[in-house]
Design a protein around this motif. Structure first.
Motif, short mmCIF file in Angstrom:
data_model
loop_
_atom_site.label_atom_id
_atom_site.label_comp_id
_atom_site.label_asym_id
_atom_site.label_seq_id
_atom_site.Cartn_x
_atom_site.Cartn_y
_atom_site.Cartn_z
N TYR A 125 0.83 -1.20 0.00
CA TYR A 125 0.00 0.00 0.00
C TYR A 125 0.87 1.25 0.00
O TYR A 125 1.84 1.34 0.76
N TRP A 126 0.46 2.20 -0.83
CA TRP A 126 1.08 3.53 -0.81
C TRP A 126 0.04 4.51 -0.27
O TRP A 126 -1.04 4.66 -0.82
N LEU A 127 0.39 5.16 0.86
CA LEU A 127 -0.50 6.12 1.50
C LEU A 127 -0.18 7.50 0.93
O LEU A 127 0.92 8.04 1.13
N SER A 128 -1.13 8.05 0.20
CA SER A 128 -0.89 9.27 -0.57
C SER A 128 -1.49 10.50 0.11
O SER A 128 -2.65 10.50 0.53
N CYS A 129 -0.67 11.55 0.26
CA CYS A 129 -1.19 12.84 0.73
C CYS A 129 -0.48 13.95 -0.03
O CYS A 129 0.67 13.80 -0.44
N ASP A 130 -1.18 15.07 -0.24
CA ASP A 130 -0.58 16.17 -1.00
C ASP A 130 0.30 17.04 -0.09
O ASP A 130 0.34 16.86 1.13
N GLN A 131 0.99 17.98 -0.70
CA GLN A 131 1.96 18.77 0.04
C GLN A 131 1.29 19.67 1.09
O GLN A 131 1.85 19.87 2.18
N ALA A 132 0.11 20.19 0.80
CA ALA A 132 -0.57 21.06 1.75
C ALA A 132 -0.90 20.31 3.04
O ALA A 132 -0.68 20.81 4.15
N HIS A 133 -1.41 19.09 2.89
CA HIS A 133 -1.74 18.29 4.10
C HIS A 133 -0.47 17.87 4.83
O HIS A 133 -0.46 17.81 6.07
N GLN A 134 0.57 17.56 4.08
CA GLN A 134 1.83 17.20 4.73
C GLN A 134 2.36 18.37 5.57
O GLN A 134 2.81 18.17 6.71
N GLU A 135 2.28 19.58 5.04
CA GLU A 135 2.76 20.75 5.77
C GLU A 135 1.93 20.99 7.04
O GLU A 135 2.47 21.36 8.08
N GLU A 136 0.62 20.78 6.95
CA GLU A 136 -0.24 20.93 8.14
C GLU A 136 0.20 19.96 9.24
O GLU A 136 0.26 20.33 10.42
N ARG A 137 0.51 18.74 8.86
CA ARG A 137 0.88 17.72 9.85
C ARG A 137 2.27 17.98 10.41
O ARG A 137 2.51 17.74 11.60
N PHE A 138 3.18 18.46 9.58
CA PHE A 138 4.49 18.84 10.09
C PHE A 138 4.35 19.97 11.11
O PHE A 138 5.00 19.97 12.16
N ALA A 139 3.51 20.96 10.81
CA ALA A 139 3.30 22.08 11.72
C ALA A 139 2.71 21.62 13.04
O ALA A 139 3.09 22.11 14.12
N GLU A 140 1.79 20.65 12.98
CA GLU A 140 1.20 20.12 14.21
C GLU A 140 2.25 19.43 15.06
O GLU A 140 2.28 19.59 16.29
N ARG A 141 3.13 18.67 14.44
CA ARG A 141 4.20 18.00 15.19
C ARG A 141 5.15 19.02 15.81
O ARG A 141 5.63 18.83 16.92
N LEU A 142 5.40 20.09 15.08
CA LEU A 142 6.31 21.12 15.57
C LEU A 142 5.74 21.82 16.80
O LEU A 142 6.47 22.15 17.73
N ASP A 143 4.43 22.02 16.82
CA ASP A 143 3.78 22.77 17.90
C ASP A 143 3.37 21.90 19.08
O ASP A 143 3.09 22.42 20.16
N ASN A 144 3.30 20.58 18.88
CA ASN A 144 2.81 19.68 19.92
C ASN A 144 3.98 18.96 20.59
O ASN A 144 4.65 18.14 19.96
N PRO A 145 4.26 19.24 21.88
CA PRO A 145 5.40 18.59 22.54
C PRO A 145 5.27 17.07 22.62
O PRO A 145 6.27 16.38 22.76
N LEU A 146 4.02 16.55 22.53
CA LEU A 146 3.83 15.10 22.57
C LEU A 146 4.13 14.44 21.22
O LEU A 146 4.23 13.22 21.13
N LYS A 147 4.26 15.26 20.17
CA LYS A 147 4.53 14.72 18.84
C LYS A 147 5.87 15.19 18.28
O LYS A 147 6.24 14.79 17.19
N ARG A 148 6.57 16.04 19.02
CA ARG A 148 7.83 16.60 18.50
C ARG A 148 8.84 15.50 18.19
O ARG A 148 9.67 15.65 17.29
N TRP A 149 8.77 14.37 18.92
CA TRP A 149 9.72 13.27 18.69
C TRP A 149 9.60 12.69 17.29
O TRP A 149 10.53 12.03 16.79
N LYS A 150 8.44 12.93 16.64
CA LYS A 150 8.23 12.40 15.29
C LYS A 150 9.01 13.17 14.23
O LYS A 150 9.10 12.72 13.08
N LEU A 151 9.54 14.34 14.59
CA LEU A 151 10.29 15.15 13.63
C LEU A 151 11.77 14.79 13.69
O LEU A 151 12.40 14.91 14.73
N SER A 152 12.31 14.35 12.58
CA SER A 152 13.73 14.02 12.50
C SER A 152 14.41 14.97 11.51
O SER A 152 13.72 15.63 10.71
N PRO A 153 15.74 15.06 11.53
CA PRO A 153 16.43 15.88 10.53
C PRO A 153 16.08 15.49 9.09
O PRO A 153 16.01 16.35 8.21
#
Length: 258
Positions: free
Chosen positions: A139-167
């Motif tokens: 399976y390939w899970l497809s999302c567009d760039q706008a939704h990807q950016e929203e989710r990155f921003a949520e991880r950046l702002d949420n201390p419980l999800k910050r661990w999901k952000l890697s270099p």
């Protein structure tokens, strides 16, 4: 999709997933599910939705780290073969051997010669898996760039999800087009009759999970096997021994207390 609506739609699928697991255990079937997609697409949430009600001894999640120095000298597929399902098992790959065609290629972690060799060998490797009796789903899970950016921003702002952000995640944001090109080359070389790719729209993650689970269940034969009755004897309760009679439970946690 609203959470309440999602939960209601998921409940009957969970029953079918439990039936699938029981069917696999009783028949010795081997089920291998490969989940690939862009960062933030929703692989982790989907794996949790599939595996939540299934015995974890039967349903294994494989998310391999960066290969060790020794593993880098092995045949590329070697580190993955050890995690393939045995009889009665379900294995969910949170990323898989397709790292070579995606992350490794785009980020420059491997050479183009090795990528080309992988694209030639992957269909052969998967033909061997299918010929051995493994039920392989990709399976390939497809999302567009706008939704990807929203989710990155949520991880950046949420201390419980910050661990999901890697270099690598941060750098990948600037390489959206390159990942698209790598994906299309991967599809062209590895979308085969014996191991086809299935693309699922994950701009709405809850809807995507339901769609993927329904597709997975629909591609299996009838998995309903009647449950055997269980003889449930009545117990003769014995009084608590004196050794433990004096033990008291600790007070319940009450965060509203001063």
């Amino acid at each position: 999709m609203k959470r309440k609506q999602y939960k209601k739609a998921l409940e009957p699928l969970e029953l079918e997933l439990v039936a699938m697991a029981r069917w696999a255990r009783l028949t010795g079937e081997r089920i291998c599910v490969v989940l690939e997609g862009r960062d933030t697409a929703g692989k982790g949430g989907t794996i949790k939705a599939i595996s939540a009600r299934i015995n974890p001894r039967q349903c294994r999640v494989v998310a391999l780290p960066k290969p060790s120095d020794v593993e880098q000298t092995q045949w590329y597929f070697q580190r993955y073969t050890a995690h393939l399902p045995a009889a009665g098992e379900i294995v969910l790959f949170d990323r898989s051997w397709y790292n070579r065609a995606g992350v490794e290629r785009v980020m420059g972690f491997t050479s183009e010669d090795k990528v080309e060799a992988f694209l030639r060998e992957a269909p052969i490797f998967e033909q061997l898996l299918v010929d051995s009796g493994i039920r392989l789903f990709k399976y390939w899970l497809s999302c567009d760039q706008a939704h990807q950016e929203e989710r990155f921003a949520e991880r950046l702002d949420n201390p419980l999800k910050r661990w999901k952000l890697s270099p690598i995640d941060i750098k990948a944001r600037t390489l959206f087009a390159e990942y698209s090109a790598a994906r299309e080359a991967m599809f062209a070389a590895t979308h085969t009759e014996h191991a086809p790719w299935t693309v699922v729209d994950y701009n709405d993650q809850k809807q995507g999970r339901l769609t993927l689970i329904r597709d997975l269940l629909g591609r299996l034969p009838d998995t309903h096997i009647p449950q055997e009755p269980i003889d449930w004897p009545k117990l003769d309760h014995e009084p608590l021994s004196e050794e433990f009679a004096s033990l008291k439970p600790i007070p319940a946690f009450a965060p509203w207390d001063d």
